[in-house]
Design a protein around this motif. Structure first.
Motif, PDB file in Angstrom:
ATOM      1  N   GLY A  29     -10.191   9.102  -3.519  1.00 48.61           N
ATOM      2  CA  GLY A  29     -10.230   7.613  -3.496  1.00 48.61           C
ATOM      3  C   GLY A  29      -8.884   7.169  -3.654  1.00 48.61           C
ATOM      4  N   SER A  30      -7.866   7.955  -3.418  1.00 47.34           N
ATOM      5  CA  SER A  30      -6.334   7.447  -3.758  1.00 47.34           C
ATOM      6  C   SER A  30      -5.536   8.175  -2.539  1.00 47.34           C
ATOM      7  CB  SER A  30      -6.049   7.490  -5.125  1.00 47.34           C
ATOM      8  OG  SER A  30      -6.104   8.937  -5.492  1.00 47.34           O
ATOM      9  N   ASP A  31      -4.344   7.545  -2.559  1.00 49.81           N
ATOM     10  CA  ASP A  31      -3.093   8.253  -1.623  1.00 49.81           C
ATOM     11  C   ASP A  31      -2.817   9.687  -2.196  1.00 49.81           C
ATOM     12  OD1 ASP A  31      -3.273   5.776  -0.164  1.00 49.81           O
ATOM     13  OD2 ASP A  31      -0.998   5.543  -0.368  1.00 49.81           O
ATOM     14  N   LEU A  32      -2.903  10.589  -1.260  1.00 51.82           N
ATOM     15  CA  LEU A  32      -2.373  11.840  -1.596  1.00 51.82           C
ATOM     16  C   LEU A  32      -0.959  12.077  -1.054  1.00 51.82           C
ATOM     17  CD1 LEU A  32      -5.704  14.078  -1.162  1.00 51.82           C
ATOM     18  CD2 LEU A  32      -4.455  13.411  -3.172  1.00 51.82           C
ATOM     19  N   SER A  33       0.029  12.689  -1.636  1.00 55.01           N
ATOM     20  CA  SER A  33       1.307  12.972  -1.324  1.00 55.01           C
ATOM     21  C   SER A  33       1.145  14.256  -0.411  1.00 55.01           C
ATOM     22  CB  SER A  33       2.218  13.372  -2.586  1.00 55.01           C
ATOM     23  OG  SER A  33       3.428  13.871  -1.820  1.00 55.01           O
ATOM     24  N   LEU A  34       1.874  14.159   0.628  1.00 60.75           N
ATOM     25  CA  LEU A  34       1.895  15.314   1.438  1.00 60.75           C
ATOM     26  C   LEU A  34       3.324  16.088   1.453  1.00 60.75           C
ATOM     27  CD1 LEU A  34       0.037  14.276   4.950  1.00 60.75           C
ATOM     28  CD2 LEU A  34      -0.818  15.512   2.822  1.00 60.75           C
ATOM     29  N   SER A  35       4.049  15.633   0.577  1.00 62.94           N
ATOM     30  CA  SER A  35       5.546  16.250   0.271  1.00 62.94           C
ATOM     31  C   SER A  35       5.592  17.489   0.015  1.00 62.94           C
ATOM     32  CB  SER A  35       6.337  15.459  -0.765  1.00 62.94           C
ATOM     33  OG  SER A  35       5.515  15.762  -2.081  1.00 62.94           O
ATOM     34  N   GLY A  36       4.624  18.331  -0.414  1.00 67.31           N
ATOM     35  CA  GLY A  36       4.576  19.655  -0.469  1.00 67.31           C
ATOM     36  C   GLY A  36       3.803  20.445   0.611  1.00 67.31           C
ATOM     37  N   LEU A  37       3.242  19.757   1.557  1.00 67.04           N
ATOM     38  CA  LEU A  37       2.659  20.384   2.768  1.00 67.04           C
ATOM     39  C   LEU A  37       3.642  21.403   3.399  1.00 67.04           C
ATOM     40  CD1 LEU A  37      -0.307  20.652   3.848  1.00 67.04           C
ATOM     41  CD2 LEU A  37       0.788  19.080   5.700  1.00 67.04           C
ATOM     42  N   VAL A  38       3.122  22.903   3.396  1.00 61.96           N
ATOM     43  CA  VAL A  38       3.594  23.932   3.945  1.00 61.96           C
ATOM     44  C   VAL A  38       2.720  24.559   4.912  1.00 61.96           C
ATOM     45  CG1 VAL A  38       5.263  25.938   4.105  1.00 61.96           C
ATOM     46  CG2 VAL A  38       5.593  24.097   2.411  1.00 61.96           C
ATOM     47  N   VAL A  39       2.913  24.839   6.118  1.00 64.05           N
ATOM     48  CA  VAL A  39       2.099  25.435   7.040  1.00 64.05           C
ATOM     49  C   VAL A  39       3.070  26.777   7.464  1.00 64.05           C
ATOM     50  CG1 VAL A  39       0.897  25.647   9.284  1.00 64.05           C
ATOM     51  CG2 VAL A  39       0.706  23.547   7.846  1.00 64.05           C
ATOM     52  N   THR A  40       2.616  28.087   7.267  1.00 68.14           N
ATOM     53  CA  THR A  40       2.894  29.382   7.714  1.00 68.14           C
ATOM     54  C   THR A  40       2.096  30.030   8.465  1.00 68.14           C
ATOM     55  OG1 THR A  40       2.323  30.385   5.745  1.00 68.14           O
ATOM     56  CG2 THR A  40       4.768  29.263   5.840  1.00 68.14           C
ATOM     57  N   LEU A  41       2.507  30.877   9.148  1.00 76.80           N
ATOM     58  CA  LEU A  41       1.949  31.884  10.129  1.00 76.80           C
ATOM     59  C   LEU A  41       2.495  33.213  10.122  1.00 76.80           C
ATOM     60  CD1 LEU A  41       0.400  31.151  13.526  1.00 76.80           C
ATOM     61  CD2 LEU A  41       1.842  33.197  13.276  1.00 76.80           C
ATOM     62  N   THR A  42       1.786  34.425  10.075  1.00 73.36           N
ATOM     63  CA  THR A  42       2.088  35.885  10.131  1.00 73.36           C
ATOM     64  C   THR A  42       1.226  36.300  11.334  1.00 73.36           C
ATOM     65  OG1 THR A  42       0.156  36.282   8.149  1.00 73.36           O
ATOM     66  CG2 THR A  42       2.589  35.780   7.717  1.00 73.36           C
ATOM     67  N   TYR A  43       1.738  37.525  11.723  1.00 73.57           N
ATOM     68  CA  TYR A  43       1.123  37.984  12.781  1.00 73.57           C
ATOM     69  C   TYR A  43       1.143  39.692  12.985  1.00 73.57           C
ATOM     70  CZ  TYR A  43       5.746  38.433  14.741  1.00 73.57           C
ATOM     71  OH  TYR A  43       7.134  38.748  14.848  1.00 73.57           O
ATOM     72  N   GLY A  44       0.332  40.261  13.682  1.00 71.59           N
ATOM     73  CA  GLY A  44       0.147  41.616  13.640  1.00 71.59           C
ATOM     74  C   GLY A  44      -0.422  42.339  12.371  1.00 71.59           C
ATOM     75  N   ALA A  45      -0.640  43.579  12.563  1.00 68.05           N
ATOM     76  CA  ALA A  45      -1.321  44.538  11.498  1.00 68.05           C
ATOM     77  C   ALA A  45      -0.455  44.321  10.149  1.00 68.05           C
ATOM     78  CB  ALA A  45      -1.344  45.874  12.065  1.00 68.05           C
ATOM     79  N   ASP A  46       0.965  44.133  10.285  1.00 62.93           N
ATOM     80  CA  ASP A  46       1.915  44.394   9.254  1.00 62.93           C
ATOM     81  C   ASP A  46       2.139  42.959   8.585  1.00 62.93           C
ATOM     82  OD1 ASP A  46       2.169  47.018   9.361  1.00 62.93           O
ATOM     83  OD2 ASP A  46       3.949  46.823  10.695  1.00 62.93           O
ATOM     84  N   ALA A  47       1.385  41.675   9.287  1.00 60.32           N
ATOM     85  CA  ALA A  47       1.469  40.253   8.533  1.00 60.32           C
ATOM     86  C   ALA A  47       3.009  40.020   8.648  1.00 60.32           C
ATOM     87  CB  ALA A  47       0.740  40.240   7.259  1.00 60.32           C
ATOM     88  N   VAL A  48       3.531  40.259  10.055  1.00 63.63           N
ATOM     89  CA  VAL A  48       5.009  39.604  10.057  1.00 63.63           C
ATOM     90  C   VAL A  48       5.041  38.043   9.955  1.00 63.63           C
ATOM     91  CG1 VAL A  48       6.928  39.878  11.644  1.00 63.63           C
ATOM     92  CG2 VAL A  48       5.497  41.744  11.288  1.00 63.63           C
ATOM     93  N   PRO A  49       5.914  37.635   9.155  1.00 70.75           N
ATOM     94  CA  PRO A  49       6.543  36.082   9.173  1.00 70.75           C
ATOM     95  C   PRO A  49       6.715  35.675  10.472  1.00 70.75           C
ATOM     96  CG  PRO A  49       7.366  37.250   7.086  1.00 70.75           C
ATOM     97  CD  PRO A  49       6.769  38.265   8.328  1.00 70.75           C
ATOM     98  N   ALA A  50       6.051  34.587  11.007  1.00 75.30           N
ATOM     99  CA  ALA A  50       6.471  34.058  12.328  1.00 75.30           C
ATOM    100  C   ALA A  50       7.567  33.259  12.183  1.00 75.30           C
ATOM    101  CB  ALA A  50       5.267  33.271  13.015  1.00 75.30           C
TER     102      ALA A  50
END
Length: 159
Positions: A80-101
């Motif tokens: 019911g109130s504004d939410l800050s998105l200042s901490g929003l982080v999206v990450t992606l990893t790939y492959g069997a070893d979860a390599v950071p993209a």
């Protein structure tokens, strides 16, 4: 052993196991789910991943471009109130070893400072991901301290 050494050793062990991902995350993640599912974060944000797109990402200054994918993330405010998105982080990893993209910020949308009650916004994030490693990707959406991160897993398109 002195009391200080005894007390700090277990804490250091726990921290080292949990803080490999991200300082904000602290190992607090919701159970992994499919790329086509929605997640409700503890802070009232609702997040969902749209259809991933294969594309060639052009690098901006200081970035690495190349064959990659664009990840659309819908972020909604269920409170019911504004939410800050200042901490929003999206990450992606790939492959069997979860390599950071490698993120390509110049191919990604700017995150607004906050989101109003009942509103939703779609933010696109570009990541360099080798075509032959797209069979298994994991997208983590973290809104910052105080909320567990959502984890989405599945396959990314190759073309």
């Amino acid at each position: 052993p002195s009391p200080a050494a005894t007390e700090s050793e277990p804490a250091a062990t726990e921290d080292s196991n949990e803080s490999n991902e991200s300082e904000d995350q602290g190992g607090d993640e919701l159970p992994a789910q499919g790329l086509d599912q929605a997640a409700a974060l503890d802070d009232g944000l609702a997040v969902q991943i749209g259809a991933l797109r294969a594309t060639d990402l052009e690098a901006g200054p200081g970035e690495i471009g190349g064959s990659g994918i664009v990840v659309p993330v819908t972020v909604g405010n269920s409170t019911g109130s504004d939410l800050s998105l200042s901490g929003l982080v999206v990450t992606l990893t790939y492959g069997a070893d979860a390599v950071p993209a490698s993120p390509v910020d110049s191919a990604s949308d700017a995150v607004p400072a906050s989101i109003a009650p009942g509103d939703a916004v779609v933010l696109e994030y570009g990541f360099v991901v080798p075509v032959d490693q797209r069979g298994s990707v994991s997208v983590v959406v973290d809104s910052g301290a105080g909320s567990r991160a959502a984890v989405f897993q599945g396959e990314a398109p190759t073309s």
